[in-house]
Each structure stands twice: as C-alpha cells, then as structure tokens.
Design a protein around this motif. Structure first.
Motif, PDB file in Angstrom:
ATOM      1  N   ASN A 140       0.749  -1.100   0.064  1.00 14.10           N
ATOM      2  CA  ASN A 140      -0.267  -0.172  -0.018  1.00 14.10           C
ATOM      3  C   ASN A 140       0.846   1.281  -0.091  1.00 14.10           C
ATOM      4  OD1 ASN A 140      -2.051   1.786   0.270  1.00 14.10           O
ATOM      5  ND2 ASN A 140      -2.716   1.312   2.193  1.00 14.10           N
ATOM      6  N   GLU A 141       1.004   2.135  -1.243  1.00 15.75           N
ATOM      7  CA  GLU A 141       1.694   3.037  -1.396  1.00 15.75           C
ATOM      8  C   GLU A 141       3.294   2.823  -1.101  1.00 15.75           C
ATOM      9  OE1 GLU A 141       0.317   6.313   1.117  1.00 15.75           O
ATOM     10  OE2 GLU A 141      -1.780   5.804   0.068  1.00 15.75           O
ATOM     11  N   ASN A 142       3.963   1.563  -1.490  1.00 14.67           N
ATOM     12  CA  ASN A 142       4.943   1.274  -1.548  1.00 14.67           C
ATOM     13  C   ASN A 142       5.533   0.907  -0.156  1.00 14.67           C
ATOM     14  OD1 ASN A 142       5.650   1.636  -4.320  1.00 14.67           O
ATOM     15  ND2 ASN A 142       5.984   3.858  -4.003  1.00 14.67           N
ATOM     16  N   ARG A 143       4.589   0.409   0.616  1.00 12.52           N
ATOM     17  CA  ARG A 143       5.045  -0.058   2.069  1.00 12.52           C
ATOM     18  C   ARG A 143       4.169  -1.337   2.130  1.00 12.52           C
ATOM     19  NH1 ARG A 143       1.728   0.942   6.060  1.00 12.52           N
ATOM     20  NH2 ARG A 143       0.030   2.135   5.462  1.00 12.52           N
ATOM     21  N   VAL A 144       5.120  -2.381   2.855  1.00 14.38           N
ATOM     22  CA  VAL A 144       4.322  -3.998   3.084  1.00 14.38           C
ATOM     23  C   VAL A 144       3.302  -3.617   3.970  1.00 14.38           C
ATOM     24  CG1 VAL A 144       4.846  -6.062   3.880  1.00 14.38           C
ATOM     25  CG2 VAL A 144       6.469  -4.882   2.755  1.00 14.38           C
ATOM     26  N   GLU A 145       1.967  -4.180   3.615  1.00 14.14           N
ATOM     27  CA  GLU A 145       0.893  -3.748   4.720  1.00 14.14           C
ATOM     28  C   GLU A 145       0.540  -5.388   5.133  1.00 14.14           C
ATOM     29  OE1 GLU A 145      -3.194  -3.330   2.829  1.00 14.14           O
ATOM     30  OE2 GLU A 145      -2.543  -1.259   3.634  1.00 14.14           O
ATOM     31  N   LYS A 146       0.802  -6.469   4.455  1.00 21.61           N
ATOM     32  CA  LYS A 146       0.274  -7.476   4.800  1.00 21.61           C
ATOM     33  C   LYS A 146       1.234  -8.830   3.988  1.00 21.61           C
ATOM     34  CE  LYS A 146      -3.091 -10.731   6.647  1.00 21.61           C
ATOM     35  NZ  LYS A 146      -2.543 -11.426   7.826  1.00 21.61           N
ATOM     36  N   ILE A 147       1.666 -10.015   4.759  1.00 18.74           N
ATOM     37  CA  ILE A 147       2.648 -11.099   4.089  1.00 18.74           C
ATOM     38  C   ILE A 147       1.719 -12.255   4.368  1.00 18.74           C
ATOM     39  CG2 ILE A 147       4.533 -12.224   4.110  1.00 18.74           C
ATOM     40  CD1 ILE A 147       6.038  -9.767   5.254  1.00 18.74           C
ATOM     41  N   TYR A 148       1.507 -12.778   3.163  1.00 18.78           N
ATOM     42  CA  TYR A 148       0.570 -14.152   3.220  1.00 18.78           C
ATOM     43  C   TYR A 148       1.697 -15.431   2.832  1.00 18.78           C
ATOM     44  CZ  TYR A 148      -3.319 -10.995   2.578  1.00 18.78           C
ATOM     45  OH  TYR A 148      -4.437 -10.116   2.808  1.00 18.78           O
ATOM     46  N   THR A 149       1.542 -16.244   3.563  1.00 18.82           N
ATOM     47  CA  THR A 149       2.681 -17.577   3.153  1.00 18.82           C
ATOM     48  C   THR A 149       1.928 -18.234   2.065  1.00 18.82           C
ATOM     49  OG1 THR A 149       1.474 -19.022   4.955  1.00 18.82           O
ATOM     50  CG2 THR A 149       3.740 -17.695   5.573  1.00 18.82           C
ATOM     51  N   ILE A 150       2.743 -18.829   1.205  1.00 15.64           N
ATOM     52  CA  ILE A 150       2.433 -19.770   0.089  1.00 15.64           C
ATOM     53  C   ILE A 150       3.017 -21.208   0.312  1.00 15.64           C
ATOM     54  CG2 ILE A 150       2.255 -20.006  -2.644  1.00 15.64           C
ATOM     55  CD1 ILE A 150       2.536 -17.058  -2.768  1.00 15.64           C
ATOM     56  N   HIS A 151       2.284 -22.240   0.068  1.00 15.01           N
ATOM     57  CA  HIS A 151       2.597 -23.608   0.431  1.00 15.01           C
ATOM     58  C   HIS A 151       2.450 -24.259  -0.944  1.00 15.01           C
ATOM     59  CE1 HIS A 151       3.027 -22.874   4.760  1.00 15.01           C
ATOM     60  NE2 HIS A 151       1.882 -22.076   4.565  1.00 15.01           N
ATOM     61  N   GLU A 152       3.310 -25.363  -1.024  1.00 15.44           N
ATOM     62  CA  GLU A 152       3.188 -26.146  -2.097  1.00 15.44           C
ATOM     63  C   GLU A 152       1.740 -26.792  -2.421  1.00 15.44           C
ATOM     64  OE1 GLU A 152       4.694 -30.531  -2.887  1.00 15.44           O
ATOM     65  OE2 GLU A 152       6.513 -29.243  -2.975  1.00 15.44           O
ATOM     66  N   GLY A 153       1.163 -26.848  -3.825  1.00 14.18           N
ATOM     67  CA  GLY A 153       0.001 -27.179  -3.917  1.00 14.18           C
ATOM     68  C   GLY A 153      -0.921 -25.943  -4.683  1.00 14.18           C
ATOM     69  N   LYS A 154      -2.238 -26.352  -4.330  1.00 16.49           N
ATOM     70  CA  LYS A 154      -3.079 -25.073  -4.767  1.00 16.49           C
ATOM     71  C   LYS A 154      -3.614 -24.494  -3.724  1.00 16.49           C
ATOM     72  CE  LYS A 154      -6.201 -25.914  -8.089  1.00 16.49           C
ATOM     73  NZ  LYS A 154      -7.532 -26.532  -8.798  1.00 16.49           N
ATOM     74  N   SER A 155      -3.488 -23.023  -3.916  1.00 16.78           N
ATOM     75  CA  SER A 155      -4.153 -22.087  -2.719  1.00 16.78           C
ATOM     76  C   SER A 155      -5.051 -21.200  -3.423  1.00 16.78           C
ATOM     77  CB  SER A 155      -2.866 -21.169  -2.304  1.00 16.78           C
ATOM     78  OG  SER A 155      -1.849 -22.079  -1.658  1.00 16.78           O
ATOM     79  N   PHE A 156      -6.186 -21.226  -2.910  1.00 15.06           N
ATOM     80  CA  PHE A 156      -7.172 -20.408  -3.387  1.00 15.06           C
ATOM     81  C   PHE A 156      -7.270 -18.855  -2.803  1.00 15.06           C
ATOM     82  CE2 PHE A 156      -9.188 -23.980  -4.584  1.00 15.06           C
ATOM     83  CZ  PHE A 156      -9.702 -23.983  -5.866  1.00 15.06           C
TER      84      PHE A 156
END
Length: 122
Positions: free
Chosen positions: A34-50
């Motif tokens: 958001n306006e060049n600053r990190v707002e939230k980090i989501y982890t991504i795991h192997e497989g399908k992520s909706f």
C-alpha cells in the motif's frame, strides 16, 4: 458446529491439532503493498492455494472487490501459476497486463481488486 483458525488464518475443523495447509512445504510469500510499503504478508505453500474473501481460501483477503474465490495459485514441480476464476468483473493483472492465467516468477507484481502484491518464491 464451531470452527477454529490456525495462526495463519486457515479455517480448521475443531478436532484438528495441526493445520493441513501449513504442513505443506513453504514455497514463498505473497506480499501486499500500500503506497510502496508492506501491508500484509501471506505464506504460500506447495499445491493449490485459493485467493479470495471466502473463509475456505488459503489466502483470505477481505476486500470488497474480490469474490469468495477470486483466483488460485498452484505451485508444483518448481512452477508457479495463477488463474483468475472469472467470478468478478474486476480483472487480474500481472506486471500491468490483464491476464486470466499465467506462469509467475519471483518478483512478479499481481493486481487483484484494489490491491497490489509482489510474489516472492523460494
């Protein structure tokens, strides 16, 4: 019946001790800016992520412009792809180009609704 959530926010059955999504190998992160600053980090795991606003999504984003299941990421055999499910007139953009399905590489910029994300892959 009541439900519980793991520390990452994944919906779990109350009888589960461990989140099955979080047990999958970590493959990277989806970072919301958001306006060049990190707002939230989501982890991504192997497989399908909706990705969407629904409680059944592995990457849950509470944004009025996203549908319940807006898109999904698939990571398998070292390849990462993203697919727009087309449930919402708001389109998906990857590196400023509208797309329905594309292969992602580390550092790609994804726009879903009003939010911008950067993918960081391991």
């Amino acid at each position: 019946m009541w439900f519980k959530y793991c520390p990452e926010g994944h919906l779990m059955d109350p009888s589960w001790k461990y989140c099955p999504v979080c047990l999958a190998p970590l493959c990277g992160w989806l970072v919301r800016f958001n306006e060049n600053r990190v707002e939230k980090i989501y982890t991504i795991h192997e497989g399908k992520s909706f990705i969407g606003s629904g409680s059944d999504c592995e990457i849950r984003i509470l944004d009025g412009n996203l549908s319940r299941q807006h898109a999904y990421l698939t990571i398998a055999d070292g390849m990462c792809t993203i697919v727009d499910l087309g449930n919402n007139p708001v389109s998906m953009k990857v590196n400023r180009a509208e797309t329905v399905k594309t292969t992602l590489i580390d550092g790609d910029i994804i726009q879903l609704g009003d939010n911008t994300y950067k993918i960081k892959l391991l």
